[in-house]
Write an enzyme that holds these catalytic residues in place. Structure first.
Site, PDB file in Angstrom:
ATOM      1  N   HIS A  86      58.196 -49.961 -34.044  1.00 37.38           N
ATOM      2  CA  HIS A  86      57.432 -50.718 -35.041  1.00 37.38           C
ATOM      3  C   HIS A  86      55.953 -50.334 -35.041  1.00 37.38           C
ATOM      4  CE1 HIS A  86      56.518 -53.921 -31.932  1.00 37.38           C
ATOM      5  NE2 HIS A  86      55.426 -54.050 -32.643  1.00 37.38           N
ATOM      6  N   ASP A 222      63.377 -50.517 -29.438  1.00 37.33           N
ATOM      7  CA  ASP A 222      62.147 -50.423 -30.226  1.00 37.33           C
ATOM      8  C   ASP A 222      61.202 -49.360 -29.666  1.00 37.33           C
ATOM      9  OD1 ASP A 222      59.929 -50.867 -31.811  1.00 37.33           O
ATOM     10  OD2 ASP A 222      59.986 -53.041 -31.627  1.00 37.33           O
ATOM     11  N   SER A 649      52.083 -54.225 -27.890  1.00 41.83           N
ATOM     12  CA  SER A 649      53.276 -53.483 -28.279  1.00 41.83           C
ATOM     13  C   SER A 649      53.085 -52.019 -27.938  1.00 41.83           C
ATOM     14  CB  SER A 649      53.542 -53.650 -29.764  1.00 41.83           C
ATOM     15  OG  SER A 649      54.283 -54.811 -29.957  1.00 41.83           O
TER      16      SER A 649
END
Ligand code: ARG
Ligand code: ASP
Length: 718
Positions: A86, A222, A649
């Protein structure tokens, strides 16, 4: 000796009584004095110097700020960079087309030649961190006005900047910490040639999509892979075919041994923003007033989008990324409010404030907070309404803002200003209209303008909305307002807007002034700027200085407590343990998920829960190679008590020895309030297990050449 030991233990217990295990986002420079002992007592085998050192390669040399919004880490001697799917989403999307859909099918460069360039993307390394508080505060005295204080600091910062000798490729960043009580300088090196190396298909990298977003148990792979390129002499360079893979000062070896409950973990990255030291009235306002309003607005917008997306495959693709963006924080706020209530955050703050008053003798500041939060509330609420309704969720009004800027550019800088801005606009508009659906936006417009007009004080409602609404309400036609504004405006039509830009600036201005949507946006912004933003900023600046004083008073009142500064997009270390949790009565979540769990969620053909056939085959054949756990299953994700937030992230999860064990990408829903009230009982960060990443690259993608450049280790099997 014995007395020393007892005092030391008492001191450690004292510290422990203030902080949750796992809480804190620490400055790498201060680990030695604040954290090393605790980290080692939790199982870490490294020294603070192994993590952060200026004189030799240390862990920090493998960590980068990825594009300024995520974190990435170097995992090979040839500049291979790991981050989230992402985080690389925009780049992956930009290389995708209908014929070559990398979002859908994934992508794996077979050689360096096939790696794809990404203009604008950068990776920033931190070379050195320096405490410059003393120099920054020189001449600042208590009781100075905010303005006076800031102007002295600004001059000091200029002096500090000048005192650094930077290398050709270095950039200096200075940031306030502890609400402006301290300042730290960061010497950084920025690389601008960062190429895409590989990505799994969305059915792995985004498996579970919005339904599973912020959710544990999770089964998302991810991750994506990039590579930093440098000039032939290993220096930063703009893209050039002559560039070569960057040779880093340090890269992370990858552990094949996995994790177990209670293992030490450390997450190293660039957390964006937290507010851990707010007083109770601030939390009350978030829970009772601001979050419910924002959730309600997005709820309405998302429901409309969802209705159209379900009915039409094309719209689903068009709105996928937009929907994900709006849903991400909508879902976060819901979890945040629930968590704040469940953990009794307000009571906890009130108890702490009682302690604070006892220790500091200062009752005044909390009363001032209370009064100021009361004063700011109507403005803060209207501000959120305005931002969410007029800028974010009604797409056309957000877009129209650019035309107001175009006119301002003309008024301020004449033809040149106009032409410059127009060129940018002509670049931007096709992308906007490509993913724009007028019917959706019109319906959102109808719902949200009504919500706005009936929720905020009437003085903040533009006249047009009052008039039209009164009229339409009398007719009891819900969509009539949207129809009125949209059918009389040129703004929803790409062709008409592009044609408008062909005209003379003066004619453009005349047309715009006559356009009902343009006029509405203009008037609304004016009301907002004068009646909301101005008083809001006034109160906010009082709150900012109260918060600065409160922060300092807390540090003075509890001299033995370790305070970590709120996140501010600078490099931080957080550490904790692999731990399950109890989200509600009688439910306990274990900390590791497996491929078997993804298979349980599998819905063939579903846009969120489909699984590629190759992965199903590997599962059927149990073809896991060296990537299975000791129980014979392939792990996908695990959770820990590490204190993370947005920006973390892509951060590496690192084991006791300094090896990569996972990749941070999310938090468990019940604990998203960690941004204001970290609580180790339910706050968990979610990481992809490094072995799943390797398994996907090796067995699923067959890209063993990428595995070959990594360093795989077995720290537990000695
Ligand atoms: N919740 C995660 C983080 O804030 C992941 C968001 C991306 N995934 C998604 N389904 N929207 O930002
Ligand atoms: N998903 C977040 C990010 O993109 C991380 C978090 O909020 O926990 O940075």
């Amino acid at each position: 000796m014995k007395i020393l030991k007892i005092t030391l233990i008492a001191f450690i217990l004292h510290i422990a009584s203030f902080l949750n295990a796992g809480e804190g986002m620490w400055i790498p420079l201060l680990l030695k004095s604040l954290n090393e002992a605790e980290m080692q007592s939790m199982g870490m085998k490294l020294s603070a110097e192994d993590i952060y050192s200026v004189n030799r390669g240390s862990l920090k040399d493998a960590i980068v700020h990825f594009g300024g919004f995520c974190t990435g880490e170097i995992i090979s001697g040839s500049g291979l960079l790991l981050t989230n799917h992402h985080c690389g989403y925009g780049q992956i999307q930009s290389h995708s087309s209908v014929d070559n859909n990398m979002l859908k099918n994934g992508f794996w460069a077979k050689s360096h030649k096939e790696e794809l360039t990404n203009p604008g993307l950068f990776a920033r390394f931190i070379d050195e961190i320096k405490d410059v508080s003393k120099e920054a505060m020189m001449g600042v005295k208590e009781g100075m006005s905010n303005k006076e204080r800031q102007s002295i600091i600004d001059i000091n910062l200029e002096g500090i900047k000048a005192s650094f000798t930077l290398g050709e490729f270095q950039e200096l960043i200075i940031r306030p910490f502890y609400n402006g009580n301290q300042y730290y300088a960061f010497v950084t090196t920025v690389f601008n040639d960062v190429r895409l190396v590989g990505t799994p298909p969305e059915s792995i990298g985004k498996f579970g999509s919005d339904t599973d977003n912020w959710v544990w148990p999770r089964h998302t792979g991810d991750f994506s892979l990039f590579r930093i390129y440098a000039s032939p002499d290993n220096q930063p360079a703009d893209y050039s075919p002559d560039n070569v893979p960057y040779k880093p000062k340090h890269f992370l070896p990858i552990s094949l041994d996995g994790v177990e409950e209670d293992d030490f973990t450390m997450v190293f990255g660039f957390p964006g923003r937290t507010n851990e030291y707010l007083p109770s009235p601030a939390i009350e306002q978030v829970v009772d007033v601001l979050n419910p309003a924002k959730i309600n607005i997005r709820d309405k917008a998302l429901k409309i989008m969802d209705k159209y997306m379900r009915a039409d495959e094309g719209i689903k693709i068009q709105y996928a990324s937009k929907f994900a963006r709006i849903a991400n924080y909508w879902k976060k706020w819901i979890g945040e409010s629930l968590g704040l209530k469940k953990t009794g955050a307000i009571k906890r703050k009130l108890d702490y404030e009682t302690e604070f008053v006892k220790a500091s003798g200062n009752t005044n500041i909390l009363n001032e907070f209370k009064a100021t939060y009361r004063d700011i509330e109507p403005y803060a609420l209207t501000r959120d309404y305005y931002n969410e309704v007029a800028l974010r969720n009604i797409e056309i009004l957000g877009m129209i803002r650019n035309f107001r800027r175009l006119i301002t550019a003309y008024e301020e800088n004449g033809e040149t200003g106009y032409e410059n801005f127009k060129a940018r606009l002509i670049n931007f508009l096709p992308g906007f209209y490509k993913n724009y659906n007028e019917d959706i936006d019109k319906e959102v417009f109808g719902e949200l303008t009504e919500l706005y007009a009936s929720s905020v004080d009437q003085q903040y409602v533009p006249d047009q909305l009052k008039k039209e609404w009164m009229f339409m309400r009398a007719l009891k036609d819900h969509n009539a307002v949207g129809n009125y504004f949209f059918s009389n405006s040129i703004m929803p039509s790409s062709e008409k807007v592009m044609a408008l830009l062909e005209q003379d600036p003066k004619d453009v201005m005349v047309t715009l002034k006559d356009d009902p949507l343009y006029k509405l946006g203009e008037d609304w912004e004016k009301i907002y700027a004068e009646k909301v933003s101005l008083p809001y900023n006034g109160h906010k600046s009082i709150l900012d200085s109260l918060q600065r004083v409160y922060m300092k008073s807390q540090m003075d009142a509890f001299p033995n407590k370790r305070f970590y500064p709120d996140a501010n997009s600078t490099m931080r270390v957080t550490y904790g343990k692999v731990n399950g949790y109890t989200p509600k009565d009688a439910v306990y979540y274990t900390p590791v998920t497996y491929l078997d769990g993804a298979i349980e969620k599998y819905v063939p053909g579903d846009y969120e829960f489909d699984i590629p056939s190759k992965l199903l085959e590997l599962y059927e054949a149990k073809n896991y190679g060296q990537y299975a756990d000791s129980n014979g299953k392939v792990p996908i994700c695990f959770i820990g008590t590490n204190h993370t937030t947005g920006g973390n992230s892509g951060s590496p999860a690192i084991d006791a020895h300094g090896n990569l064990i996972g990749l941070n990408f999310d938090r468990a829903w019940e604990g998203t309030m960690s941004d204001m009230n970290y609580d180790a009982s339910i706050c968990r960060n979610i990481m992809v297990d490094a072995r799943y990443i390797l398994f996907i690259i090796d067995k699923f993608a067959g890209a063993s050449h990428i595995i070959d450049e990594m360093k795989l280790v077995h720290p537990k099997k000695k």
